[in-house]
Design a protein around this motif. Structure first.
Motif, mmCIF file in Angstrom:
data_model
loop_
_atom_site.group_PDB
_atom_site.id
_atom_site.type_symbol
_atom_site.label_atom_id
_atom_site.label_comp_id
_atom_site.label_asym_id
_atom_site.label_seq_id
_atom_site.Cartn_x
_atom_site.Cartn_y
_atom_site.Cartn_z
ATOM 1 N N ALA A 285 0.832 -1.204 0.000
ATOM 2 C CA ALA A 285 0.000 0.000 0.000
ATOM 3 C C ALA A 285 0.868 1.256 0.000
ATOM 4 O O ALA A 285 0.585 2.225 -0.714
ATOM 5 N N LEU A 286 1.931 1.232 0.795
ATOM 6 C CA LEU A 286 2.837 2.379 0.873
ATOM 7 C C LEU A 286 3.469 2.675 -0.480
ATOM 8 O O LEU A 286 3.449 3.830 -0.951
ATOM 9 N N PHE A 287 4.003 1.666 -1.128
ATOM 10 C CA PHE A 287 4.695 1.907 -2.394
ATOM 11 C C PHE A 287 3.729 2.194 -3.533
ATOM 12 O O PHE A 287 4.092 2.882 -4.498
ATOM 13 N N SER A 288 2.517 1.702 -3.437
ATOM 14 C CA SER A 288 1.504 2.083 -4.417
ATOM 15 C C SER A 288 1.262 3.592 -4.348
ATOM 16 O O SER A 288 1.159 4.268 -5.379
ATOM 17 N N ARG A 289 1.179 4.119 -3.135
ATOM 18 C CA ARG A 289 0.968 5.552 -2.965
ATOM 19 C C ARG A 289 2.198 6.339 -3.428
ATOM 20 O O ARG A 289 2.071 7.374 -4.101
ATOM 21 N N LEU A 290 3.390 5.847 -3.079
ATOM 22 C CA LEU A 290 4.609 6.548 -3.491
ATOM 23 C C LEU A 290 4.758 6.543 -5.012
ATOM 24 O O LEU A 290 5.229 7.524 -5.599
ATOM 25 N N ASP A 291 4.363 5.449 -5.648
ATOM 26 C CA ASP A 291 4.372 5.415 -7.115
ATOM 27 C C ASP A 291 3.444 6.479 -7.681
ATOM 28 O O ASP A 291 3.762 7.146 -8.673
ATOM 29 N N ALA A 292 2.290 6.650 -7.043
ATOM 30 C CA ALA A 292 1.342 7.677 -7.487
ATOM 31 C C ALA A 292 1.927 9.074 -7.321
ATOM 32 O O ALA A 292 1.647 9.977 -8.117
ATOM 33 N N PHE A 293 2.754 9.254 -6.276
ATOM 34 C CA PHE A 293 3.415 10.540 -6.065
ATOM 35 C C PHE A 293 4.588 10.743 -7.030
ATOM 36 O O PHE A 293 5.107 11.852 -7.146
ATOM 37 N N ASN A 294 5.027 9.652 -7.685
ATOM 38 C CA ASN A 294 6.157 9.692 -8.625
ATOM 39 C C ASN A 294 7.437 10.192 -7.945
ATOM 40 O O ASN A 294 8.148 11.045 -8.478
ATOM 41 N N VAL A 295 7.716 9.633 -6.762
ATOM 42 C CA VAL A 295 8.885 10.103 -6.007
ATOM 43 C C VAL A 295 9.990 9.061 -5.869
ATOM 44 O O VAL A 295 11.014 9.336 -5.248
ATOM 45 N N ILE A 296 9.822 7.862 -6.451
ATOM 46 C CA ILE A 296 10.814 6.803 -6.224
ATOM 47 C C ILE A 296 11.912 6.798 -7.285
ATOM 48 O O ILE A 296 13.104 6.785 -6.955
ATOM 49 N N ALA A 297 11.534 6.792 -8.559
ATOM 50 C CA ALA A 297 12.532 6.695 -9.624
ATOM 51 C C ALA A 297 13.524 7.854 -9.551
ATOM 52 O O ALA A 297 13.136 9.020 -9.543
ATOM 53 N N GLY A 298 14.794 7.518 -9.449
ATOM 54 C CA GLY A 298 15.845 8.528 -9.405
ATOM 55 C C GLY A 298 16.003 9.224 -8.066
ATOM 56 O O GLY A 298 16.809 10.147 -7.927
ATOM 57 N N ALA A 299 15.251 8.783 -7.051
ATOM 58 C CA ALA A 299 15.268 9.464 -5.753
ATOM 59 C C ALA A 299 16.510 9.114 -4.938
ATOM 60 O O ALA A 299 17.082 8.036 -5.063
#
Length: 212
Positions: free
Chosen positions: A32-46
């Motif tokens: 659930a956490l990473f689904s939300r973070l994916d929606a925020f688009n904050v993981i790739a390249g972070a």
């Protein structure tokens, strides 16, 4: 058994910390956490920081999903060794050192980190006995190291009060999952530009005293 959910190392089993020293984030909460973070688009390249890392599950998940760098901070010797095993798994798949492990108390790590170092995504999953003033003090030390648009995720017991957010950090979302509650915060004031959170190993000193 916990696993890496998605990304380059998706499906790989994670080594767990033996005993009841740590409180692993369940796969349900992590999904659930990473689904939300994916929606925020904050993981790739972070540039990712995982404080009170335990097994490093959240940090290595970020590394598998395309974070540019991940720093795992854990004081306990057994947990730190597990962090290293899980970091090695992602680093091997990525064919480069994405995840670094720092055996240190969280407060000391933040205090000795260079002023210019910034992170884009920060996880804090402190032990439940850590009281609210101590958590607030850690959050205050973290604020100067947040990049523009950073996201901070605090995992606490669902019975714990909302963290006392320091100046410069504002809550924008929260979600309860059974006995766990996730709090999401972001910088309230745009910080000055910084540099990547890399090559911190030279500053690592194993602190004396009791573990986190």
């Amino acid at each position: 058994m916990s696993r890496i959910i998605a990304g380059a190392a998706g499906g790989s089993p994670l080594t767990s910390v033996p005993g009841n020293l740590t409180r692993p984030t369940t796969d349900r909460v992590k999904e659930a956490l990473f689904s939300r973070l994916d929606a925020f688009n904050v993981i790739a390249g972070a540039r990712v920081l995982d404080l009170y890392a335990g097994s490093g599950s959240l940090g290595v998940e970020s590394g598998s999903r395309g974070a540019s760098s991940v720093d795992l901070v854990e004081f306990d010797a057994k947990a730190s060794a597990v962090c290293q095993k899980n970091a090695d798994l992602v680093n091997t798949v990525a064919a480069r050192k994405v995840v670094s492990v720092h055996r240190s108390k969280v407060e000391s790590f933040l205090e000795r980190t260079a002023d210019a170092v910034r992170w884009d995504l920060v996880f804090l999953d402190p032990p439940y006995p850590l009281d609210e003033p101590a958590l607030a003090a850690v959050l205050a030390k973290l604020v100067p190291h947040l990049g523009e648009g950073a996201v901070v995720v605090v995992e606490r017991s669902s019975r714990s009060p909302e963290p006392a957010w320091p100046a410069g950090l504002e809550r924008f979302a929260e979600k309860k999952y059974g006995e766990t509650r996730l709090w999401y915060a972001e910088p309230g004031v745009e910080p000055a530009g910084g540099v990547d959170a890399e090559d911190l190993e030279a500053a690592d000193v194993v602190d004396a005293g009791a573990g986190d």
